[in-house]
Structures are given as structure tokens and as C-alpha cells.
Scaffold this motif. Structure first.
Motif, PDB file in Angstrom:
ATOM      1  N   SER A  89      -6.958  -3.063  -1.336  1.00 31.90           N
ATOM      2  CA  SER A  89      -5.876  -2.641  -2.216  1.00 31.90           C
ATOM      3  C   SER A  89      -4.555  -3.187  -1.699  1.00 31.90           C
ATOM      4  O   SER A  89      -4.390  -3.394  -0.493  1.00 31.90           O
ATOM      5  CB  SER A  89      -5.778  -1.109  -2.282  1.00 31.90           C
ATOM      6  N   VAL A  90      -3.623  -3.414  -2.624  1.00 30.80           N
ATOM      7  CA  VAL A  90      -2.232  -3.658  -2.256  1.00 30.80           C
ATOM      8  C   VAL A  90      -1.385  -2.639  -3.000  1.00 30.80           C
ATOM      9  O   VAL A  90      -1.707  -2.262  -4.133  1.00 30.80           O
ATOM     10  CB  VAL A  90      -1.775  -5.090  -2.576  1.00 30.80           C
ATOM     11  N   ALA A  91      -0.326  -2.198  -2.353  1.00 28.35           N
ATOM     12  CA  ALA A  91       0.515  -1.167  -2.954  1.00 28.35           C
ATOM     13  C   ALA A  91       1.968  -1.461  -2.648  1.00 28.35           C
ATOM     14  O   ALA A  91       2.317  -1.894  -1.545  1.00 28.35           O
ATOM     15  CB  ALA A  91       0.134   0.212  -2.425  1.00 28.35           C
ATOM     16  N   LEU A  92       2.814  -1.232  -3.620  1.00 28.12           N
ATOM     17  CA  LEU A  92       4.256  -1.339  -3.475  1.00 28.12           C
ATOM     18  C   LEU A  92       4.792   0.079  -3.350  1.00 28.12           C
ATOM     19  O   LEU A  92       4.547   0.916  -4.227  1.00 28.12           O
ATOM     20  CB  LEU A  92       4.845  -2.036  -4.702  1.00 28.12           C
ATOM     21  N   ARG A  93       5.491   0.351  -2.262  1.00 25.95           N
ATOM     22  CA  ARG A  93       5.953   1.725  -2.027  1.00 25.95           C
ATOM     23  C   ARG A  93       7.321   1.714  -1.347  1.00 25.95           C
ATOM     24  O   ARG A  93       7.749   0.703  -0.787  1.00 25.95           O
ATOM     25  CB  ARG A  93       4.962   2.483  -1.147  1.00 25.95           C
ATOM     26  N   ILE A  94       7.984   2.861  -1.391  1.00 28.67           N
ATOM     27  CA  ILE A  94       9.162   3.068  -0.557  1.00 28.67           C
ATOM     28  C   ILE A  94       8.690   3.059   0.891  1.00 28.67           C
ATOM     29  O   ILE A  94       7.639   3.603   1.225  1.00 28.67           O
ATOM     30  CB  ILE A  94       9.843   4.395  -0.912  1.00 28.67           C
ATOM     31  N   GLN A  95       9.431   2.419   1.763  1.00 24.92           N
ATOM     32  CA  GLN A  95       8.984   2.218   3.136  1.00 24.92           C
ATOM     33  C   GLN A  95       8.580   3.537   3.789  1.00 24.92           C
ATOM     34  O   GLN A  95       9.366   4.476   3.856  1.00 24.92           O
ATOM     35  CB  GLN A  95      10.081   1.523   3.950  1.00 24.92           C
ATOM     36  N   GLY A  96       7.319   3.594   4.234  1.00 29.37           N
ATOM     37  CA  GLY A  96       6.791   4.759   4.917  1.00 29.37           C
ATOM     38  C   GLY A  96       6.341   5.888   4.032  1.00 29.37           C
ATOM     39  O   GLY A  96       5.878   6.921   4.533  1.00 29.37           O
ATOM     40  N   ALA A  97       6.432   5.724   2.705  1.00 36.70           N
ATOM     41  CA  ALA A  97       6.076   6.817   1.798  1.00 36.70           C
ATOM     42  C   ALA A  97       4.573   7.060   1.796  1.00 36.70           C
ATOM     43  O   ALA A  97       3.778   6.184   2.136  1.00 36.70           O
ATOM     44  CB  ALA A  97       6.554   6.507   0.384  1.00 36.70           C
ATOM     45  N   ALA A  98       4.191   8.270   1.393  1.00 40.60           N
ATOM     46  CA  ALA A  98       2.775   8.638   1.351  1.00 40.60           C
ATOM     47  C   ALA A  98       2.127   8.289   0.023  1.00 40.60           C
ATOM     48  O   ALA A  98       0.921   8.465  -0.141  1.00 40.60           O
ATOM     49  CB  ALA A  98       2.623  10.132   1.625  1.00 40.60           C
ATOM     50  N   SER A  99       2.911   7.817  -0.939  1.00 37.52           N
ATOM     51  CA  SER A  99       2.363   7.437  -2.234  1.00 37.52           C
ATOM     52  C   SER A  99       3.022   6.145  -2.673  1.00 37.52           C
ATOM     53  O   SER A  99       4.055   5.735  -2.129  1.00 37.52           O
ATOM     54  CB  SER A  99       2.578   8.530  -3.273  1.00 37.52           C
ATOM     55  N   ALA A 100       2.416   5.504  -3.663  1.00 35.06           N
ATOM     56  CA  ALA A 100       2.863   4.185  -4.092  1.00 35.06           C
ATOM     57  C   ALA A 100       3.658   4.252  -5.384  1.00 35.06           C
ATOM     58  O   ALA A 100       3.434   5.124  -6.229  1.00 35.06           O
ATOM     59  CB  ALA A 100       1.665   3.261  -4.286  1.00 35.06           C
ATOM     60  N   LEU A 101       4.595   3.301  -5.532  1.00 37.79           N
ATOM     61  CA  LEU A 101       5.228   3.089  -6.829  1.00 37.79           C
ATOM     62  C   LEU A 101       4.229   2.438  -7.781  1.00 37.79           C
ATOM     63  O   LEU A 101       4.181   2.741  -8.960  1.00 37.79           O
ATOM     64  CB  LEU A 101       6.455   2.204  -6.678  1.00 37.79           C
ATOM     65  N   ASP A 102       3.439   1.513  -7.232  1.00 42.90           N
ATOM     66  CA  ASP A 102       2.373   0.891  -8.013  1.00 42.90           C
ATOM     67  C   ASP A 102       1.335   0.360  -7.034  1.00 42.90           C
ATOM     68  O   ASP A 102       1.677  -0.051  -5.916  1.00 42.90           O
ATOM     69  CB  ASP A 102       2.898  -0.246  -8.886  1.00 42.90           C
ATOM     70  N   ALA A 103       0.075   0.382  -7.439  1.00 45.63           N
ATOM     71  CA  ALA A 103      -1.009  -0.059  -6.555  1.00 45.63           C
ATOM     72  C   ALA A 103      -2.136  -0.624  -7.394  1.00 45.63           C
ATOM     73  O   ALA A 103      -2.331  -0.225  -8.546  1.00 45.63           O
ATOM     74  CB  ALA A 103      -1.520   1.108  -5.703  1.00 45.63           C
ATOM     75  N   VAL A 104      -2.867  -1.544  -6.801  1.00 47.40           N
ATOM     76  CA  VAL A 104      -4.078  -2.070  -7.442  1.00 47.40           C
ATOM     77  C   VAL A 104      -5.143  -2.263  -6.371  1.00 47.40           C
ATOM     78  O   VAL A 104      -4.885  -2.803  -5.307  1.00 47.40           O
ATOM     79  CB  VAL A 104      -3.805  -3.389  -8.191  1.00 47.40           C
ATOM     80  N   GLY A 105      -6.329  -1.740  -6.674  1.00 46.69           N
ATOM     81  CA  GLY A 105      -7.485  -1.943  -5.803  1.00 46.69           C
ATOM     82  C   GLY A 105      -8.532  -2.753  -6.536  1.00 46.69           C
ATOM     83  O   GLY A 105      -8.620  -2.710  -7.765  1.00 46.69           O
ATOM     84  N   TRP A 106      -9.342  -3.486  -5.798  1.00 46.34           N
ATOM     85  CA  TRP A 106     -10.376  -4.313  -6.415  1.00 46.34           C
ATOM     86  C   TRP A 106     -11.696  -4.131  -5.668  1.00 46.34           C
ATOM     87  O   TRP A 106     -11.739  -3.705  -4.525  1.00 46.34           O
ATOM     88  CB  TRP A 106      -9.962  -5.788  -6.418  1.00 46.34           C
ATOM     89  N   GLY A 107     -12.774  -4.423  -6.382  1.00 46.01           N
ATOM     90  CA  GLY A 107     -14.092  -4.412  -5.753  1.00 46.01           C
ATOM     91  C   GLY A 107     -14.467  -3.051  -5.224  1.00 46.01           C
ATOM     92  O   GLY A 107     -14.524  -2.059  -5.954  1.00 46.01           O
TER      93      GLY A 107
END
Length: 957
Positions: A89-107
Motif C-alpha cells: 500500500s501507499v498512503a498520503l497522510r499528515i506527517q506522523g498521523a495514524a490515518s491517511a488522507l488517501d491510500a491505495v492497496g494492491w494485491g
């Protein structure tokens, strides 16, 4: 996150593209991009942006790429470290946050993703958010599997790319999965749900302008706090839950929570308010004057779905599910909660106290068929939990079916009661509890177990009584008795039986007929090295590749057996007799890729031996590169079949000792790589490269003879040792130093390591052999290439070539050729390749009538090839030659594979035919007089092979 590629011509050819779908520029300041392994145990930062970082323009892009890959030259941000192709997965988040602004996982990703994972992109391909391309990447249902599709030709866009305004994203229709049923039950649509007419409140005519409406599907994807207007049919009244009521249109559904006022069920509703989340459920909060009630309207038909698919993509919509009650209900403040499951995973059904639904017959194992609103209440704050189905009244309960067996007997009917009832293995009765396949594998021999899974090998392939099933935790071999019958591949089943062992494989002996749950999706094969086969992977789908150790053998029973090795250890491939496989293409040294189930055949004394792959069809065995014919004659000790050994002589040095400016004197010896043969447009007989400097070979009698003798042994790139005096001249077209060779033996092939081209432009004014990607632009009448922050001139030096005329402004291409410092690149014939992609592989075990040379456009020729060989196969006729040098560098310690790899450069043309590397011609077809290998008795004669010879323009041939 709008597009992700996890590997191409090499594992480092990867990128992550970020897109801004809004009308305003958005800052990257304070954000970071992280990569998470499939299991979620390892999280690494790929990039972070500090104060003052760049912004992403409205409808613009920002490209991140691996600094060792082909996209490094066009990236806005570089990172190091790779991503797993099988899952992550790759995720775009506020630095150090526990949740993502947006994320995508594959496979196989299980963490830091939205809903179900997107498919894993094959090497050379990407996954892109819909609709993609010129329409922008704006679809976001919080379900990666729905939002992303595989793109055969990646389209990385960076900050310099033109904005992509796109438009209103078109929601992707979710196909209604098959609802598993028992054989005796059928699923019929419920009667139309006619809402009761209401007399109050009356529709209020609007006196002002009608606000512009947004589709509900689009409204769900808007940022929190966005004010908008939607129109749809109310699926419930406003007081249906403490979170309000629900409204739906053709694109989706959403909750509506009025601050005051109310609305009834079954009317056309226009709602204006702000969208946000309430316990992760998308909700529009509206004032009283923001809700306009229209006329009575028909509800949309409920979507028939599997219980395990209830998620974000269905939230707020009317659905229909069918499944059996699991256990006893939970008593909540808002009503009774039941878990029902049709075999695809359980979903909670919440029956509110005001619905009037009688649940007295909802006992364990009872089958429910009902309609309700898909909802979410995630009190944990994860954003991916708490999904449930909310039936609204007794009309939503289509049927309640008691479980089969004695409990279904009419009251007062005598039931035979054996004095000592034996425990039953039949699924659904008083058998063992349902567990995962991994738990069943861990159970003691003789334990009765019950599992569910998808059949990956059906009855009759391994033998008449064997089959294989797999779930997300593991795989298991089934031994089916006469009463159990047969199962077919792709079928979802529940089986009960006794844990046992057969030939080293853990098994379940099944005596009763399985419970059939409908069709299921096969798990994605797990890629592994040939030496990694182990008990933990037994009975699971895998994919492996390697060189055939010895030519395939056929047994008297008709099965075909061979071993493959990628350098990590041999793994057996067993093509079962039922496949009727042809072994003629499976000769020693041939590189193949095999997909299938990992089986085992061993004894108790050696429990960790005997692993083999069972392909399920001949299409799961693909030839990646044919075996070498031995013409090169390399051996592990550096000697050749013709008796030549690695040339000795004086101590060697880099090409720098031959460049102009080096001290004058007698002949010096240097080690280099011959990366291109005759290049008449540049006026040289060949080009040498040592990883730092490029040097031309003079196009005179000595140089022409030397290069011709070298490439007769092997096609470039070819490690050579050159002996000559200092170069004193340069070519006029590009500033390439040229050295004169006194004789043919001044250029001798060696068994050294071939040097790979540079993956970026040189920083100073030196000649270098490069392979870079960039975006095509125009420079007056000529071409230019935008690479990173540079714009370089691009010269296609190939008489008669149409490559330059076929290039479009803005197109992403990969070029391989000679860089004249940081400002210009000269490209030989075939040196321009559009969008990094992979050569397709051909089925190795087809019937005689099907064994033909793959042609361009044939699905077999265009299918992707993954793993080690993309370095070989991922290039056009020009890139393939130099890419072999990179492969040789990576596999330098595997001397025993050199002969196999040497011939694979012939597989670098899009139609599957052998083509030469840059600037050189083929040395012609095989001799018609060459002796052929004896054909095994009884096997059909293979069709003739077509050899394609490439003649460079202007060669006079």
C-alpha cells in the motif's frame, strides 16, 4: 493517489502519481507519502514535504519515482527502496498521523488501504484511478478495488504535465454478485415496495432559482464541509435512525440528517446542506429549509449482493442479501443485531425496535432473505468497520427458511432417534465449528474440521478423488469419498471431514457432499523464488520462473516433469497427464514462468522435500526466452567451447586510459562493454561503454573487422577487452571520442560483467550511454525530450526511420542511446520506445496446431511477463540489448546461467521475432543443414519456426 506502478524493465521502474482533483492549488507542505508492506508490519517513508514545499496545481499532478528506475528523469520527487509487486500500500497522510488522507492497496495488501485492495499490476503495467487519462482521476468510493483499474500502458504525469480538468466522475456500476443459495432455494425479486402516501408536510413550491444539483455518487467524494444540493428518492423517513434517514439516486446513496423538520419515506427529496462523516457514514446535514419534499416516487430496485461485499461502495443504497444466521443475536441500544453469512463473509443485520419485524424464528443456521439499507457505524474510528444492513419493516423480510435436518420436521412428527447418534461431518449440521484453513492445517491428525474456500484444483486433475481449496489463510488438499462427489475449479464450498496426511500433504478426508456456496474468486497467485517452496505455502496458488534444468521428461502415464531454477534452487514442475501437455518447447536452458498450486510428493522421513507446481492448464506454462544453442560456448570457468579462454595480457583499466588527454604511449588495455554495433549514421563501427565513459570504434578496416568478430560470438551488450593507443579524434555528429583498432584481435570478448546504461543524463560534458524516459516536445523543426528539470535535444540517427515522425508532443517515451553531455541524445535505429512495457510470453505447452510464432496483437504475445526477465524482455529492439547488461550485472554470480541469458536478447521485439540491439544487424537464420534433435517416438512433429532477419537501412544488403 492517482496511479501506481510497482516495476517494469527492472524492479526499480516504479512510480506513485498524485493528482489534485480540485479547482484550487493544494499544498504538499506537512504531508508525507508512506509505503506499507502487504501484512502491514513495516511502514517506511518514501517522501515528506517541509515548510515552503511546492504546491500541486489545480487539476495537476506530482510524480514520485524510484531514484534507480527509468522514471527518475521525469519525477518531481525521488525516493529509494522498492515496492512489492504482489501486494502493498501507499498512503498520503499528515506527517506522523495514524490515518491517511488517501491510500491505495494492491494485491495481497491488508493494511493502509480503502475497502478491498486493487488488483496487483503486472510488471510494466500500472493501476490508475478511474476514469483516468484525459478524464482525470476523480472517482473515489473508498473502495480501491472499485476505484482502480489495471492500465497496460502506464501514463506517469508530473508537475510539468498539462492540467487534466476532467469532469464529473462517472461512478463505476457495481455488478450484483451471485447470491449463494442452497440447491432447493431460489432467489426471486421482492414485490415493489409501494410507500404509503403521506398528507403532511405538503410540497412547498420554490420561489427562487433552482440550485444546481450534484449526483449523490459525486457528493460522497467531496471534502468534508462542502455545501451542495442532491436530489433522489428517500429510502426511509428522517427518523429511521439516530443518524437520520437515507436518500438514493442512480449513482449512490447517502444519509440525510436534518437539524429540524422531517421527511417521509418514498418521496422525491431535494436536499441542500454540508457533507461530512458521522461514525464514518457519509452524511448531509441540512437545515429545515434545505429539505424540499416532492411527489411520491418509486424506490430503486435493491442490488442483490453477497454478504461479504457490504462496504463503502454500497453505503446508503438499498441491497438484498441472503445468508444463514451465525450464533445468537446481540442486544444493542438501537435493536437486535444478527450476523448472517452466505459463505463470502458475515454481515451484521440490525433490526430496530420500531420496524415491527418478528425475529422469533431467526435461530442459528436459519436462512434469511431480506432487503435493507447498507449503513455504517464505526465507533472505533478506523473508517473501514461497522458496516450493517438495516431492514425497514416486515415487508423487507422476503423469507425465513429453517435449516435442513430433524429440526425442520413438523410439530408432532416422530423423528427416529438412534440410541447412540454418531457425530456428523455434513456441513451445516451438528458438526465441527467453522475454522480457517490455516487452523485446520494446524489441527492434530484425526481431528474433525470444517472449512470454507474456493476450489483451485477440481476433481479429476490430480486424480479422481483429489481436489484443492484455498481461503485467505492457506490451502488444503481434499480427499473426496464416493458420497462427497466431485467439485469444480472456481466453486466456493464448505466441507467437513477428518484431518489427515497423504504423501506429505496435509489433507481433509471428506465423506459427505460439500455445501456449495456458488462461484468464488480465486486468490491471486503468490510469487516466489524457486528455492522458497516450503510447507507454509503448500496447496496455495503460486507463480515462479526459472531456467529449465534438464529437458522435460514424459512418464509412461502421460505426465510431463521438469525442474526449473532461478538461481535460488530447483523446483519441480509436474504437468499432470490430464493436461495432455506437449514438452517440445521445454528444453534445457529455456526460461519459463509457471502458475499453479504448490503440491508435494514425499515420505514421512523427509517431510520438507518433494515440492512441485501443479499447473491447472497448459496456458499456465509460458516461455519467456528460448534456450541458447551453445554458439557462445561460455563455461563457468570462463573458457569457451571452442577452446578460447578469457584473454590474458597486460593489466586492464577503464576506458579513461584511451581517451584524448591521457598520457601518450604504446597500446593500453581496457575493459569495457560493446553496447552497439555498426552505426553508419554516426560514422563508427561500434560504441564502447565502461559505466562512466563512452568511446567509439573507428569505422576503418581494423575497427570493422574487430566489431564484426566480436558480435559474431554474441550480440551486444558484450563484455570485451580492448587494446589500442590513445584516441585522437572525435565524431562530428556527437562529441564522441573515437579510437582506432590495429586489428581484429584488438577487441576480444570476455566473461566479465556487462555495464548497464546510465539511468539519467550525465551531469557534465562527457559522452555516456544512457537509458532515460521523458516527455516529447518540439524544438523548432526538431525534437526535444523533457527529462527531470532539463530539456534536451533528441536526434534519431537512423536513415529511413519513421520513429521521429511518429512521436507526438507530450508523449512519454523511453530512449536508449548516446548522450552528448547533459544537452543532447543521439538515438540509433529502434532506440525510441513508447511507454515502458513488457514483451508478452507465449504458451509453452500448446497443441501442435497452436504452436505458432506469436504475432503482434495476439493476446499471448501481449500478456505481461513478471519478475527477473523484464530486464531482458521489457525493451524494444534497441533497449533489449543494453538491458541484458543490467541483467548480467544483477546475476553476475550465477555463471551457470550465462549461456541461457545470452540468447534471450533475441526476444526484445513486440511481435516476438528476434531483433538486433541498437545499430547492428542479425547474423542471419540458423543453417538449414544443422542437425535436429531426435523427436521422441509418438509425439507430433512440431510446426516449422519462422526466423526474422533485420537488415539495417543503408547496409547495401
Amino acid at each position: 493517489v492517482s496511479e501506481v506502478m510497482t516495476g517494469g524493465g527492472s524492479a526499480s521502474d516504479e512510480f506513485v502519481e498524485i493528482y489534485n482533483p480540485t479547482l484550487l492549488p493544494l499544498p504538499l507542505e506537512g504531508l508525507e507519502l508512506i509505503y506499507v508492506t502487504a501484512s502491514g508490519t513495516t511502514l517506511t517513508r518514501r517522501a515528506s514535504w517541509a515548510a515552503g514545499a511546492a504546491v500541486v496545481a489545480a487539476h495537476g499532478h506530482h510524480l514520485l519515482a524510484n531514484d534507480a528506475g527509468v522514471f527518475a528523469g521525469i519525477a518531481d520527487t525521488l525516493y529509494s527502496g522498492g515496492m512489492a509487486a504482489a501486494g502493498g500500500s501507499v498512503a498520503l497522510r499528515i506527517q506522523g498521523a495514524a490515518s491517511a488522507l488517501d491510500a491505495v492497496g494492491w494485491g495481497t495488501a491488508t493494511a493502509w488501504l480503502e475497502g478491498a485492495a486493487a488488483p496487483a499490476p503486472p510488471a510494466g503495467e500500472s493501476i490508475e484511478r478511474l476514469p483516468g487519462g484525459d478524464a482525470g482521476s476523480q472517482t473515489d468510493t473508498d473502495q480501491n478495488a472499485v476505484d482502480f483499474v489495471v492500465r497496460a500502458i502506464p501514463d506517469p504525469q508530473n508537475a510539468g504535465s498539462a492540467p487534466v480538468p476532467g469532469g464529473t466522475p462517472t461512478p463505476t456500476p457495481t455488478p450484483a454478485p451471485t447470491v449463494p443459495t442452497t440447491p432447493a432455494a431460489t432467489l426471486t425479486p421482492p414485490p415493489p415496495l409501494t410507500p404509503t402516501p403521506t398528507t403532511s408536510p405538503s410540497p412547498t413550491p420554490s420561489t427562487g432559482p433552482t440550485p444546481a444539483t450534484t449526483s449523490i455518487g459525486e457528493a460522497r467524494g467531496q471534502p468534508d464541509g462542502t455545501r451542495l444540493t442532491v436530489r433522489g428518492v428517500s429510502l426511509s423517513s428522517s427518523g429511521f435512525t439516530d443518524g437520520g434517514g437515507f436518500i438514493a439516486d442512480a449513482t449512490g446513496g447517502i444519509a440525510v440528517l436534518p437539524e429540524d423538520g422531517s421527511f417521509p419515506r418514498g418521496v422525491e427529496l431535494t436536499v441542500t446542506g454540508e457533507v461530512d462523516d458521522r461514525y464514518s457514514q457519509r452524511t448531509i446535514r441540512a437545515a429545515a429549509d434545505g429539505v424540499v419534499i416532492g411527489l411520491t416516487a418509486a424506490e430503486p430496485e435493491p442490488a442483490a449482493v453477497s454478504t461479504g461485499t457490504i462496504g463503502e461502495q454500497l453505503e446508503g443504497r438499498l441491497v438484498r442479501v441472503r445468508g444463514s444466521v451465525q450464533g445468537t443475536p446481540s442486544e444493542l441500544a438501537s435493536g437486535l443485531a444478527y450476523d448472517i453469512d452466505d459463505g463470502s463473509g458475515a454481515v451484521r443485520v440490525l433490526v430496530g425496535g420500531g420496524t415491527g419485524i418478528d425475529t422469533s424464528d431467526w435461530l442459528p443456521e436459519v436462512t434469511l432473505d431480506l432487503v435493507g439499507i447498507a449503513s455504517q457505524r464505526d465507533t472505533a474510528g478506523s473508517g473501514v468497520a461497522g458496516y450493517r444492513v438495516l431492514p425497514r419493516d416486515s415487508a423487507d423480510v422476503v423469507s425465513v427458511s429453517p435449516p435442513p435436518g430433524p429440526s425442520a420436521s413438523p410439530p408432532g412428527s416422530p423423528s427416529p432417534q438412534p440410541s447412540e447418534p454418531a457425530p456428523s461431518d455434513a456441513p451445516g449440521e451438528d458438526g465441527p465449528p467453522l475454522i480457517s484453513i490455516a487452523e485446520a492445517r494446524a489441527a492434530e491428525t484425526g481431528t474433525r474440521v470444517r472449512v470454507r474456500g474456493v476450489v483451485t484444483i477440481g476433481s479429476g486433475l490430480v486424480d479422481p478423488t483429489s481436489a484443492v481449496i484455498q481461503d485467505s489463510s492457506g490451502g488444503m488438499l481434499l480427499r473426496l469419498g464416493d458420497e462427497a462427489g466431485r467439485v469444480r475449479r472456481g466453486e466456493a464450498v464448505e466441507v467437513s471431514g477428518t484431518r489427515s496426511t497423504k504423501s506429505g500433504m496435509l489433507t481433509i478426508r471428506v465423506a459427505n457432499a460439500p455445501r456449495r456456496l456458488g462461484d468464488g474468486a480465486e486468490p491471486s497467485p503468490r510469487r516466489l523464488a524457486t528455492g522458497e517452496a516450503a510447507e507454509a505455502l503448500e496447496a496455495q496458488l503460486i507463480v515462479a520462473r526459472g531456467a529449465v534444468v534438464e529437458s522435460a521428461r514424459r512418464s509412461s502415464a502421460g505426465s510431463v516433469t521438469l525442474d526449473i531454477d532461478d538461481g535460488s534452487g530447483a523446483l519441480r514442475v509436474h504437468l499432470l497427464a490430464a493436461l495432455g501437455a506437449d514438452r517440445s518447447a521445454l528444453t534445457a536452458g529455456t526460461w519459463i514462468e509457471v502458475t499453479g498450486v504448490l503440491g508435494q510428493q514425499t515420505t514421512g522421513a523427509q517431510p520438507d522435500r518433494g515440492y512441485r507446481i501443479w499447473p491447472r492448464s497448459t496456458d499456465e506454462v509460458r516461455v519467456l526466452a528460448p534456450a541458447t544453442d551453445g554458439a557462445e560456448g561460455d563455461t563457468a570457468d570462463g573458457g569457451g567451447a571452442d577452446g578460447d579462454a578469457t584473454p590474458g595480457g597486460p593489466e586492464t583499466a577503464p576506458l579513461e586510459v584511451l581517451l584524448p588527454g591521457a598520457p601518450a604511449g604504446g597500446p593500453r588495455t581496457a575493459d569495457a562493454t560493446l553496447v552497439a554495433g555498426p552505426w553508419p549514421e554516426l560514422g563508427v563501427a561500434g560504441v564502447l561503454w565502461d559505466g562512466t565513459h563512452a568511446l567509439g570504434v573507428a569505422d576503418d578496416a581494423g575497427g570493422t573487422a574487430a566489431v564484426a568478430a566480436a558480435i559474431a560470438r554474441r550480440a551486444p551488450p558484450l563484455a570485451v577487452r580492448v587494446t589500442a593507443s590513445r584516441a585522437v579524434s572525435r565524431t562530428t555528429t556527437l562529441a564522441l571520442p573515437v579510437v582506432a583498432l590495429p586489428e581484429a584481435r584488438a577487441l576480444e570478448p570476455t566473461t566479465g560483467r556487462a555495464r548497464a546504461p546510465l539511468a539519467r543524463l550525465p551531469a557534465k560534458d562527457v559522452a555516456a550511454w544512457v537509458r532515460v524516459a521523458g516527455r516529447v516536445s518540439r524544438d523548432g523543426p526538431g525534437l526535444a525530450l523533457s527529462v527531470a528539470d532539463r530539456r534536451v535535444l533528441l536526434s534519431v540517427l537512423c536513415r529511413g526511420s519513421t520513429a521521429a515522425r511518429g512521436l507526438r508532443t507530450g508523449e512519454i517515451v523511453e530512449v536508449e542511446g548516446l548522450a552528448d553531455g547533459p544537452d543532447a541524445i543521439g538515438v540509433p535505429c529502434g532506440g525510441v520506445r513508447r511507454a515502458p512495457a513488457l514483451l508478452g510470453a507465449v504458451p509453452a505447452a500448446a497443441s501442435p496446431a497452436e504452436r505458432t510464432t506469436p504475432q503482434s496483437g495476439d493476446p499471448a504475445a501481449d500478456s505481461p511477463a513478471l519478475g527477473v526477465l523484464p530486464l531482458l524482455l521489457g525493451a524494444s529492439s534497441t533497449a533489449g540489448g543494453a538491458l541484458l547488461g543490467t541483467l548480467a550485472w544483477r546475476l553476475g554470480s550465477f555463471a551457470r546461467l550465462r549461456a541461457t541469458l545470452a540468447a534471450a536478447t533475441a526476444l526484445d521485439h513486440d511481435d516476438g521475432s528476434p531483433q538486433p540491439p541498437p545499430g547492428m544487424a542479425s547474423d542471419g537464420p540458423e543453417s538449414a543443414d544443422a542437425p535436429s534433435e531426435p523427436r521422441p517416438q509418438g509425439e507430433p512433429e512440431p510446426r516449422p519456426r519462422l526466423t526474422v532477419v533485420h537488415v539495417p537501412p543503408g547496409s547495401g544488403s
